[in-house]
Every structure is written in structure tokens, then in C-alpha cells.
Design an enzyme around this catalytic site. Structure first.
Site, PDB file in Angstrom:
ATOM      1  N   HIS A 210     -51.879   1.304   1.876  1.00  0.00           N
ATOM      2  CA  HIS A 210     -51.498   0.650   0.620  1.00  0.00           C
ATOM      3  C   HIS A 210     -50.224  -0.162   0.720  1.00  0.00           C
ATOM      4  CE1 HIS A 210     -48.065   3.199  -0.532  1.00  0.00           C
ATOM      5  NE2 HIS A 210     -48.713   4.146   0.112  1.00  0.00           N
TER       6      HIS A 210
HETATM    7  N1  UDP Z   1     -52.879  11.573  -0.453  1.00  0.00           N
HETATM    8  C1  UDP Z   1     -53.756  12.238  -1.306  1.00  0.00           C
HETATM    9  N2  UDP Z   1     -54.964  11.661  -1.576  1.00  0.00           N
HETATM   10  C2  UDP Z   1     -55.358  10.478  -1.036  1.00  0.00           C
HETATM   11  C3  UDP Z   1     -54.463   9.800  -0.164  1.00  0.00           C
HETATM   12  C4  UDP Z   1     -53.232  10.379   0.100  1.00  0.00           C
HETATM   13  O1  UDP Z   1     -53.443  13.334  -1.791  1.00  0.00           O
HETATM   14  O2  UDP Z   1     -56.461  10.026  -1.320  1.00  0.00           O
HETATM   15  C5  UDP Z   1     -51.563  12.154  -0.218  1.00  0.00           C
HETATM   16  C6  UDP Z   1     -51.186  12.306   1.230  1.00  0.00           C
HETATM   17  O3  UDP Z   1     -51.532  13.577   1.692  1.00  0.00           O
HETATM   18  C7  UDP Z   1     -49.689  12.098   1.221  1.00  0.00           C
HETATM   19  C8  UDP Z   1     -49.461  11.221   0.040  1.00  0.00           C
HETATM   20  O4  UDP Z   1     -50.616  11.266  -0.766  1.00  0.00           O
HETATM   21  O5  UDP Z   1     -48.998  13.306   0.971  1.00  0.00           O
HETATM   22  C9  UDP Z   1     -49.200   9.831   0.526  1.00  0.00           C
HETATM   23  O6  UDP Z   1     -48.961   9.025  -0.535  1.00  0.00           O
HETATM   24  P1  UDP Z   1     -48.563   7.512  -0.330  1.00  0.00           P
HETATM   25  O7  UDP Z   1     -49.226   6.973   0.882  1.00  0.00           O
HETATM   26  O8  UDP Z   1     -48.828   6.882  -1.649  1.00  0.00           O
HETATM   27  O9  UDP Z   1     -46.988   7.566  -0.156  1.00  0.00           O
HETATM   28  P2  UDP Z   1     -46.024   7.734   1.098  1.00  0.00           P
HETATM   29  O10 UDP Z   1     -46.335   9.025   1.748  1.00  0.00           O
HETATM   30  O11 UDP Z   1     -46.237   6.582   1.994  1.00  0.00           O
HETATM   31  O12 UDP Z   1     -44.666   7.754   0.484  1.00  0.00           O
END
Ligand code: UDP
Length: 369
Positions: A210
Site C-alpha cells: 500500500h
Molecule cells: N494486516 C492485517 N490484515 C491484512 C494486511 C495486514 O491484519 O489484510 C496487518 C499486518 O499483520 C501488520 C499490519 O496490518 O501488522 C500492517 O499494516 P500496514 O501495512 O497498514 O502498516 P505498517 O506495518 O506498514 O505500518
């Protein structure tokens, strides 16, 4: 907007996105009546917010600032202003923010402006990549925080290098470890998940994307989707709303998506269950890089830089949005059982599942909450 109702000092826990809910869920529970959850609304989609409150059995936010779906400047400005107003009406002993989101930067700014000490959970991460808005958010939060909770010694060293005084730093581990331990579904539930998605254990790839650098340019997004579509295993791709919006209107991207198992964003238990059973993951997420070190699965990180160097070369490899994705995937798939065995023997660099406890203890000790 509601207001906290207990007699003892309260702590505002400011959050607004999926990863913040995941990483603050246990802390909110440990703080109990002392925690007043304030939701900025940065992620307003039910799949990215409400289901995570339910998974962690969190109380409803006492306030909802509703600042989602706008530019970064507007999100930070509006959240800072709305939070400042809330803090003036609701005196608290400290304001907890987490990570590197616009909500975290706004929470730290508003607390500072209202002379309330900010606490930064997941402090000291640095990609040294000034192209990433997250890098600026985390620097702002660290330098304003009266208490920086550093997950690893790498993070501790980064804070020291920026002359943040020792008394403002505590080494905690990363709260994601206990989130994974608590919410990873048991083996029978994972088996049911595999059946539901029509895949077999270690017989599929789980992918998430994303970040603007990967999804905003149709050429780059097309390259990533082509790399995924060419893999020899099915690829489950829970589609973040931003990615869905970028791919949806473009016939070439939509047809590439058709060669993947594109699904709605998954709840946390389901995501962890699939991740634990996958052959490997391909992602631009920050949190996934940490979670795989608990789940003992390898991840290909599709980014120009990472602020999580602890896992590079073991649980993670950093590749650009190009042929490196397929090359790295095929290298691991060619020797998969050995890769999984090797990772099973490695500890997570993010701690032992006590980061939320250490953070709650430090907050109580310093701010009397
Ligand atoms: N995640 C989730 N469902 C999904 C995709 C990701 O629960 O369909 C979780 C994943 O395990 C991680 C978090 O969401 O903990 C990642 O979120 P994101 O990529 O939005 O943020 P980032 O980690 O890059 O800050």
C-alpha cells in the site's frame, strides 16, 4: 466527544491506523481504566479499524477526531488542532503515540503544545530515507517525547546518536511480539483458514502492498503485480483500500489482479494464521517485517529502504520493485524446507513478548497513571 471518568490520572492513547491498534492493543488493556483511547480517524475503513478493536477487545474510543481521507498536511494539522482542544478539556498525565503515522506526529505535537508529556512507543527507528513521510513523523515524535520506548538496541543507538538524553529512553522490545503471540490462531483454526482460501500449508505466498512508492505509479504497481502473477505458487493479496483504488480503474492492472487471489483486507487473526502457514511473504509493510520473526517465515520487503535492519539477511530481504522480487522468491522456494528450518531456530530481535508490560510500567512509574 466523551471524556474520561475515573479519579486517578489518565493517559490518552492516540491512535488512528491499523498498525497502531495492533501495537497498542495490549498496552491499552494493561493500562485498564487509566487509558483513554482517542481515535484520530486516519484509517476510517471498518476493515482497517473496527475489526482490530474487536480482535483486541478494546474499549470504544472516548473521542473520535474524524481526520481521515485528506492530505498529510491536513491530517496532521486537523488532528493536532482537534487533539489540542480535547486535551484542554480533558487533562491527562501523558499522551501515548505509536510508530510513524501522521496520527503519531500530530499526537506528539498536540501533547507538547498543551504541556502534556508525550510517550513514543516504537521509538528510534530510522530508515535514513528522507523521501519517506514516515521518517519525518517518527523523528518528530522521538524528539518531542518525554519517554521514548525503543524496541531494540539498534533503535537505542539511533536515539543516542541524535542526542536524546538517556533519562528519556527505555528499552522495551516491540509490542507486536505479544500481539502475534496472543492472536495467532491455533493449528486447527489455521487448517480451516487454508481450506477456506483453497491453499495448502507452505503452498502459497501472502502479499500486501500500500505504500505510495509502490502503488501510486501504475508502471511500478504493474511491475509488482506482474512479478507476483509469474510466481509458481498462488498469491493471496489482501487489498488495502489505497491499492484497490489505484488498480481498480486501470484495465491492465485489473487483469493482472485477476491472476492473483485478491481478497478484502483480513482481520488480524486471519492474517497471522495465513502468514504462519505461507511459504513466504512479499510486502511493503513495516509491521510484517517484525511479525515474520515471531512466525518464522521469510519476507521479501519491496521498498527502497527499511527502518528495520534487524531482520535483513535473516527473516527479510530488501528488494526494489522489479525482477528482484521473483528472483528472491524463487531462490527461497527452491530450498523452502531448509529456509523454514533455519528461521525456526532464530530468535526474534524484537523481544520476548513483554514490551507492553515494560511500557505500562515505565508510564506508571514516570507519570503516576
Ligand atoms: N494486516 C492485517 N490484515 C491484512 C494486511 C495486514 O491484519 O489484510 C496487518 C499486518 O499483520 C501488520 C499490519 O496490518 O501488522 C500492517 O499494516 P500496514 O501495512 O497498514 O502498516 P505498517 O506495518 O506498514 O505500518
Amino acid at each position: 466527544m466523551g471524556s474520561p471518568s475515573t479519579a486517578h490520572p489518565q493517559v490518552a492513547v492516540v491512535l488512528g491506523t491499523r498498525p497502531e491498534i495492533i501495537k497498542l492493543g495490549n498496552l491499552v488493556r494493561l493500562l485498564g481504566d487509566s487509558a483513554a483511547v482517542v481515535h484520530t480517524g486516519q484509517h476510517f475503513d471498518t476493515n482497517l479499524s473496527r475489526v482490530f478493536f474487536e480482535a483486541f477487545r478494546l474499549p470504544d474510543p472516548v473521542a473520535h477526531l474524524g481526520v481521515g481521507g485528506d492530505t498529510r498536511a491536513a491530517q496532521i494539522g486537523r488532528a493536532t488542532s482537534a487533539l489540542g482542544e480535547w486535551l484542554r478539556a480533558n487533562p491527562v498525565a501523558a499522551v501515548v503515540v505509536q510508530g510513524d503515522t501522521n496520527s503519531a506526529a500530530a499526537g506528539a505535537l498536540a501533547a507538547n503544545a498543551c504541556e502534556v508529556p508525550p510517550v513514543h512507543v516504537e521509538a528510534g527507528l530510522r530508515s535514513f530515507d528522507r523521501r519517506m513521510p514516515e521518517e519525518h513523523n517518527r523523528v518528530v515524535a522521538d524528539h518531542l517525547a518525554e519517554l521514548c520506548c525503543a524496541p531494540t538496541t539498534v533503535n537505542l543507538t539511533n536515539l543516542r546518536a541524535e542526542a536524546i538524553p538517556e533519562e528519556r529512553i527505555v528499552l522495551t522490545g516491540n509490542t507486536v511480539v505479544e500481539a502475534v503471540i496472543d492472536l495467532l490462531p491455533p493449528a486447527e483454526e489455521r487448517a480451516a483458514l487454508l481450506t477456506h482460501h483453497g491453499v495448502t500449508a507452505s503452498g502459497f505466498v501472502l502479499s500486501t502492498f500500500h505504500r505510495p512508492e509502490n502503488v501510486d505509479d501504475p508502471e511500478v504497481l504493474g511491475t509488482i503485480l506482474s512479478e507476483l502473477a509469474a510466481l509458481p505458487l498462488p498469491v493471496i493479496l489482501p487489498l488495502h483500500p489505497r491499492t484497490a483504488a489505484r488498480a481498480g480503474g486501470d484495465p491492465r492492472l485489473a487483469s493482472l489482479l485477476g491472476r492473483l487471489v485478491a481478497v478484502d483486507p483480513l482481520g488480524y487473526r486471519e492474517f497471522l494464521g495465513l502468514a504462519a502457514e505461507s511459504a513466504l511473504l512479499i510486502s511493503d509493510s513495516g509491521g510484517v517485517q517484525e511479525e515474520v520473526s515471531v512466525l518464522k517465515r521469510p519476507v521479501i520487503v519491496v521498498r527502497r529502504s527499511t527502518e528495520r535492519p534487524e531482520v535483513i539477511g535473516t527473516f527479510a530481504e530488501l528488494v526494489g520493485a522489479g525482477p528482484g522480487i521473483g528472483e528472491q522468491a524463487r531462490a527461497w522456494l527452491g530450498d523452502l524446507a531448509a529456509v523454514h528450518d533455519r528461521l525456526a531456530g532464530l530468535p526474534s530481535p524484537y523481544g520476548d513478548g513483554t514490551a507492553s508490560e515494560k511500557t505500562a510500567a515505565a508510564i506508571r512509574e514516570r507519570f503516576g497513571a
